[in-house]
Enzyme design. Structure first.
Site, PDB file in Angstrom:
ATOM      1  N   GLU A  14     -30.569 -14.379 -61.324  1.00  0.00           N
ATOM      2  CA  GLU A  14     -29.240 -13.765 -61.152  1.00  0.00           C
ATOM      3  C   GLU A  14     -28.198 -14.460 -62.020  1.00  0.00           C
ATOM      4  OE1 GLU A  14     -28.036 -11.134 -59.580  1.00  0.00           O
ATOM      5  OE2 GLU A  14     -29.979 -10.532 -58.804  1.00  0.00           O
ATOM      6  N   ASN A  18     -26.313 -12.768 -65.128  1.00  0.00           N
ATOM      7  CA  ASN A  18     -24.852 -12.655 -65.116  1.00  0.00           C
ATOM      8  C   ASN A  18     -24.240 -13.250 -66.376  1.00  0.00           C
ATOM      9  OD1 ASN A  18     -24.752 -11.355 -62.679  1.00  0.00           O
ATOM     10  ND2 ASN A  18     -24.082 -13.118 -61.509  1.00  0.00           N
ATOM     11  N   ARG A  73     -24.779  -2.222 -62.028  1.00  0.00           N
ATOM     12  CA  ARG A  73     -24.777  -3.593 -61.519  1.00  0.00           C
ATOM     13  C   ARG A  73     -24.395  -3.527 -60.040  1.00  0.00           C
ATOM     14  NH1 ARG A  73     -27.810  -6.239 -64.197  1.00  0.00           N
ATOM     15  NH2 ARG A  73     -26.933  -8.086 -63.268  1.00  0.00           N
TER      16      ARG A  73
END
Length: 111
Positions: A14, A18, A73
């Site tokens: 993650e 990101n 997202r």
């Protein structure tokens, strides 16, 4: 444990995703730095980028918040990081990159 490894894989994935999607906005030239260390059964993972930064970290940490809804997202990255780790610290600012530091006590059940 395998569960701890899965949690750590999820949060690292993650954080790195990101950094690429939001920090560098999918430009071709980017660097994401990862540092990991284990001290006294606590793993500390730091992920850092020199991307565009996060203008409002607290807003970005809200569940379902995303600046890229058109890219499907989910806005759950920081929520997962907080749920799977014992500590989460995010340092960022507009145009100053982002550093995500996470800690988790590991192997406690194996004592």
């Amino acid at each position: 444990t395998l569960e701890e490894v899965d949690d750590i894989k999820t949060v690292v994935s993650e954080a790195v995703t990101n950094a690429i999607v939001h920090g560098y906005e999918q430009k071709e030239n980017y660097k994401v730095f990862l540092q990991c260390e284990i001290v006294n059964q606590t793993i500390q993972i730091t992920i850092m980028d020199y991307g565009v930064g996060i203008e409002d970290v607290e807003k970005a940490k809200e569940p379902m918040f995303t600046t890229k809804p058109h890219m499907n997202r989910s806005g759950m990255g920081f929520t997962f990081m907080e749920a799977f780790m014992d500590e989460l610290h995010v340092k960022s600012g507009k145009h100053s990159g982002t550093t995500v530091m996470m800690k988790k006590k590991i192997g406690v059940n194996n004592l």
